[in-house]
Design a protein around this motif. Sequence first.
Motif, PDB file in Angstrom:
ATOM      1  N   ALA A 160       0.833  -1.206   0.000  1.00 17.20           N
ATOM      2  CA  ALA A 160       0.000   0.000   0.000  1.00 17.20           C
ATOM      3  C   ALA A 160       0.865   1.253   0.000  1.00 17.20           C
ATOM      4  CB  ALA A 160      -0.935  -0.010   1.204  1.00 17.20           C
ATOM      5  N   ALA A 161       1.931   1.237   0.778  1.00 14.83           N
ATOM      6  CA  ALA A 161       2.835   2.390   0.810  1.00 14.83           C
ATOM      7  C   ALA A 161       3.572   2.536  -0.514  1.00 14.83           C
ATOM      8  CB  ALA A 161       3.828   2.251   1.958  1.00 14.83           C
ATOM      9  N   GLY A 162       3.932   1.436  -1.145  1.00 17.83           N
ATOM     10  CA  GLY A 162       4.619   1.489  -2.435  1.00 17.83           C
ATOM     11  C   GLY A 162       3.728   2.022  -3.540  1.00 17.83           C
ATOM     12  N   GLU A 163       2.443   1.684  -3.498  1.00 20.06           N
ATOM     13  CA  GLU A 163       1.506   2.132  -4.519  1.00 20.06           C
ATOM     14  C   GLU A 163       0.953   3.533  -4.252  1.00 20.06           C
ATOM     15  OE1 GLU A 163      -1.363  -1.001  -4.415  1.00 20.06           O
ATOM     16  OE2 GLU A 163      -0.096  -2.363  -5.575  1.00 20.06           O
ATOM     17  N   ASP A 164       1.169   4.046  -3.071  1.00 22.63           N
ATOM     18  CA  ASP A 164       0.655   5.362  -2.712  1.00 22.63           C
ATOM     19  C   ASP A 164       1.360   6.456  -3.514  1.00 22.63           C
ATOM     20  OD1 ASP A 164      -0.486   7.523  -1.480  1.00 22.63           O
ATOM     21  OD2 ASP A 164       0.354   7.128   0.503  1.00 22.63           O
ATOM     22  N   PRO A 165       0.611   7.343  -4.160  1.00 17.65           N
ATOM     23  CA  PRO A 165       1.249   8.414  -4.942  1.00 17.65           C
ATOM     24  C   PRO A 165       2.089   9.361  -4.077  1.00 17.65           C
ATOM     25  CG  PRO A 165      -1.151   8.427  -5.237  1.00 17.65           C
ATOM     26  CD  PRO A 165      -0.828   7.364  -4.266  1.00 17.65           C
ATOM     27  N   TYR A 166       1.853   9.397  -2.777  1.00 16.83           N
ATOM     28  CA  TYR A 166       2.596  10.274  -1.879  1.00 16.83           C
ATOM     29  C   TYR A 166       4.078   9.898  -1.835  1.00 16.83           C
ATOM     30  CZ  TYR A 166       4.112  12.560   2.404  1.00 16.83           C
ATOM     31  OH  TYR A 166       4.795  13.317   3.317  1.00 16.83           O
ATOM     32  N   THR A 167       4.401   8.618  -2.014  1.00 17.97           N
ATOM     33  CA  THR A 167       5.806   8.199  -1.966  1.00 17.97           C
ATOM     34  C   THR A 167       6.592   8.760  -3.137  1.00 17.97           C
ATOM     35  OG1 THR A 167       5.306   6.142  -3.107  1.00 17.97           O
ATOM     36  CG2 THR A 167       5.311   6.063  -0.713  1.00 17.97           C
ATOM     37  N   GLY A 168       5.957   8.934  -4.272  1.00 22.45           N
ATOM     38  CA  GLY A 168       6.575   9.617  -5.402  1.00 22.45           C
ATOM     39  C   GLY A 168       7.606   8.834  -6.187  1.00 22.45           C
ATOM     40  N   GLY A 169       7.714   7.538  -5.997  1.00 27.10           N
ATOM     41  CA  GLY A 169       8.713   6.769  -6.719  1.00 27.10           C
ATOM     42  C   GLY A 169       8.199   6.237  -8.039  1.00 27.10           C
ATOM     43  N   TYR A 170       9.134   5.945  -8.946  1.00 25.62           N
ATOM     44  CA  TYR A 170       8.769   5.348 -10.231  1.00 25.62           C
ATOM     45  C   TYR A 170       8.559   3.848 -10.079  1.00 25.62           C
ATOM     46  CZ  TYR A 170      10.188   9.755 -12.268  1.00 25.62           C
ATOM     47  OH  TYR A 170      10.291  11.078 -12.586  1.00 25.62           O
ATOM     48  N   TYR A 171       9.420   3.203  -9.292  1.00 26.01           N
ATOM     49  CA  TYR A 171       9.329   1.777  -9.036  1.00 26.01           C
ATOM     50  C   TYR A 171       9.487   1.551  -7.544  1.00 26.01           C
ATOM     51  CZ  TYR A 171      10.456   1.660 -13.998  1.00 26.01           C
ATOM     52  OH  TYR A 171      10.453   1.867 -15.335  1.00 26.01           O
ATOM     53  N   TRP A 172       8.925   0.474  -7.060  1.00 25.17           N
ATOM     54  CA  TRP A 172       9.072   0.132  -5.652  1.00 25.17           C
ATOM     55  C   TRP A 172       9.209  -1.372  -5.513  1.00 25.17           C
ATOM     56  CZ3 TRP A 172       5.281  -3.062  -3.734  1.00 25.17           C
ATOM     57  CH2 TRP A 172       4.091  -3.103  -4.445  1.00 25.17           C
ATOM     58  N   GLN A 173       9.770  -1.801  -4.374  1.00 29.43           N
ATOM     59  CA  GLN A 173       9.968  -3.217  -4.099  1.00 29.43           C
ATOM     60  C   GLN A 173       9.868  -3.451  -2.599  1.00 29.43           C
ATOM     61  OE1 GLN A 173      13.899  -4.633  -5.019  1.00 29.43           O
ATOM     62  NE2 GLN A 173      13.349  -6.768  -4.739  1.00 29.43           N
ATOM     63  N   CYS A 174       9.131  -4.490  -2.198  1.00 33.13           N
ATOM     64  CA  CYS A 174       9.050  -4.910  -0.801  1.00 33.13           C
ATOM     65  C   CYS A 174       9.942  -6.129  -0.612  1.00 33.13           C
ATOM     66  CB  CYS A 174       7.610  -5.253  -0.420  1.00 33.13           C
ATOM     67  SG  CYS A 174       6.516  -3.824  -0.407  1.00 33.13           S
ATOM     68  N   VAL A 175      10.825  -6.063   0.374  1.00 34.00           N
ATOM     69  CA  VAL A 175      11.776  -7.133   0.635  1.00 34.00           C
ATOM     70  C   VAL A 175      11.540  -7.652   2.051  1.00 34.00           C
ATOM     71  CG1 VAL A 175      14.221  -7.727   0.813  1.00 34.00           C
ATOM     72  CG2 VAL A 175      13.465  -6.053  -0.878  1.00 34.00           C
ATOM     73  N   GLU A 176      11.370  -8.980   2.180  1.00 34.19           N
ATOM     74  CA  GLU A 176      11.123  -9.568   3.498  1.00 34.19           C
ATOM     75  C   GLU A 176      12.411  -9.617   4.306  1.00 34.19           C
ATOM     76  OE1 GLU A 176       8.763 -13.327   5.445  1.00 34.19           O
ATOM     77  OE2 GLU A 176       9.504 -13.507   3.412  1.00 34.19           O
ATOM     78  N   THR A 177      12.327  -9.193   5.573  1.00 37.19           N
ATOM     79  CA  THR A 177      13.460  -9.231   6.496  1.00 37.19           C
ATOM     80  C   THR A 177      12.993  -9.867   7.802  1.00 37.19           C
ATOM     81  OG1 THR A 177      12.965  -7.055   7.432  1.00 37.19           O
ATOM     82  CG2 THR A 177      14.425  -7.108   5.510  1.00 37.19           C
ATOM     83  N   TRP A 178      13.903  -9.950   8.765  1.00 31.17           N
ATOM     84  CA  TRP A 178      13.536 -10.510  10.073  1.00 31.17           C
ATOM     85  C   TRP A 178      12.528  -9.616  10.792  1.00 31.17           C
ATOM     86  CZ3 TRP A 178      14.666 -15.297  11.204  1.00 31.17           C
ATOM     87  CH2 TRP A 178      15.766 -15.890  10.616  1.00 31.17           C
ATOM     88  N   ASP A 179      12.573  -8.315  10.551  1.00 26.48           N
ATOM     89  CA  ASP A 179      11.701  -7.370  11.249  1.00 26.48           C
ATOM     90  C   ASP A 179      10.359  -7.173  10.567  1.00 26.48           C
ATOM     91  OD1 ASP A 179      13.761  -6.965  13.047  1.00 26.48           O
ATOM     92  OD2 ASP A 179      14.565  -5.259  11.950  1.00 26.48           O
ATOM     93  N   GLY A 180      10.198  -7.646   9.364  1.00 30.71           N
ATOM     94  CA  GLY A 180       8.954  -7.449   8.620  1.00 30.71           C
ATOM     95  C   GLY A 180       9.253  -7.296   7.136  1.00 30.71           C
ATOM     96  N   TRP A 181       8.748  -6.227   6.554  1.00 32.86           N
ATOM     97  CA  TRP A 181       8.932  -5.956   5.117  1.00 32.86           C
ATOM     98  C   TRP A 181       9.515  -4.566   4.954  1.00 32.86           C
ATOM     99  CZ3 TRP A 181       7.938  -9.625   1.485  1.00 32.86           C
ATOM    100  CH2 TRP A 181       7.247 -10.745   1.922  1.00 32.86           C
ATOM    101  N   GLU A 182      10.604  -4.470   4.207  1.00 34.59           N
ATOM    102  CA  GLU A 182      11.236  -3.176   3.928  1.00 34.59           C
ATOM    103  C   GLU A 182      10.832  -2.712   2.542  1.00 34.59           C
ATOM    104  OE1 GLU A 182      15.451  -3.564   4.463  1.00 34.59           O
ATOM    105  OE2 GLU A 182      15.249  -3.562   6.655  1.00 34.59           O
ATOM    106  N   LEU A 183      10.507  -1.429   2.439  1.00 36.97           N
ATOM    107  CA  LEU A 183      10.105  -0.830   1.174  1.00 36.97           C
ATOM    108  C   LEU A 183      11.275  -0.047   0.591  1.00 36.97           C
ATOM    109  CD1 LEU A 183       7.964  -0.034  -0.955  1.00 36.97           C
ATOM    110  CD2 LEU A 183       7.320   1.850   0.569  1.00 36.97           C
ATOM    111  N   TYR A 184      11.602  -0.349  -0.662  1.00 38.06           N
ATOM    112  CA  TYR A 184      12.647   0.375  -1.397  1.00 38.06           C
ATOM    113  C   TYR A 184      11.992   1.022  -2.611  1.00 38.06           C
ATOM    114  CZ  TYR A 184      16.022  -2.058   1.481  1.00 38.06           C
ATOM    115  OH  TYR A 184      16.742  -2.528   2.547  1.00 38.06           O
ATOM    116  N   ILE A 185      12.386   2.272  -2.871  1.00 37.60           N
ATOM    117  CA  ILE A 185      11.784   3.039  -3.951  1.00 37.60           C
ATOM    118  C   ILE A 185      12.890   3.599  -4.849  1.00 37.60           C
ATOM    119  CG2 ILE A 185      10.418   5.094  -4.487  1.00 37.60           C
ATOM    120  CD1 ILE A 185       8.931   4.670  -1.896  1.00 37.60           C
ATOM    121  N   TRP A 186      12.620   3.612  -6.144  1.00 39.44           N
ATOM    122  CA  TRP A 186      13.516   4.248  -7.117  1.00 39.44           C
ATOM    123  C   TRP A 186      12.853   5.531  -7.582  1.00 39.44           C
ATOM    124  CZ3 TRP A 186      13.004  -0.862  -6.385  1.00 39.44           C
ATOM    125  CH2 TRP A 186      14.162  -1.612  -6.309  1.00 39.44           C
ATOM    126  N   TYR A 187      13.571   6.636  -7.468  1.00 42.35           N
ATOM    127  CA  TYR A 187      13.039   7.947  -7.863  1.00 42.35           C
ATOM    128  C   TYR A 187      13.510   8.334  -9.235  1.00 42.35           C
ATOM    129  CZ  TYR A 187      11.661   8.417  -3.018  1.00 42.35           C
ATOM    130  OH  TYR A 187      11.081   8.222  -1.803  1.00 42.35           O
TER     131      TYR A 187
END
Length: 76
Positions: free
Chosen positions: A49-76
């Motif tokens: 949801a955060a990756g698809e949100d227009p507020y983040t402003g990125g062209y591409y996004w990726q969710c990566v699973e970690t021990w703490d949960g899911w990390e969101l990475y964005i390419w601007y």
Amino acid sequence: MRIKSTIAAAVLAVATAAGVSAVGAGSAAAAAPEGTYYGTYYELYQCRAAGEDPYTGGYYWQCVETWDGWELYIWY
């Protein structure tokens, strides 16, 4: 003679397994995300949801699973 062959086969199998795991670790490190870290989320749907949100402003996004949960990475 049979015992020596069995021992040699076991040593070879262990060495082969160790080599495969080392190769696997190298490819996992090469697949690390290269985008800009945006945040960590508890659930995958929150990260998406955060990756698809227009507020983040990125062209591409990726969710990566970690021990703490899911990390969101964005390419601007």
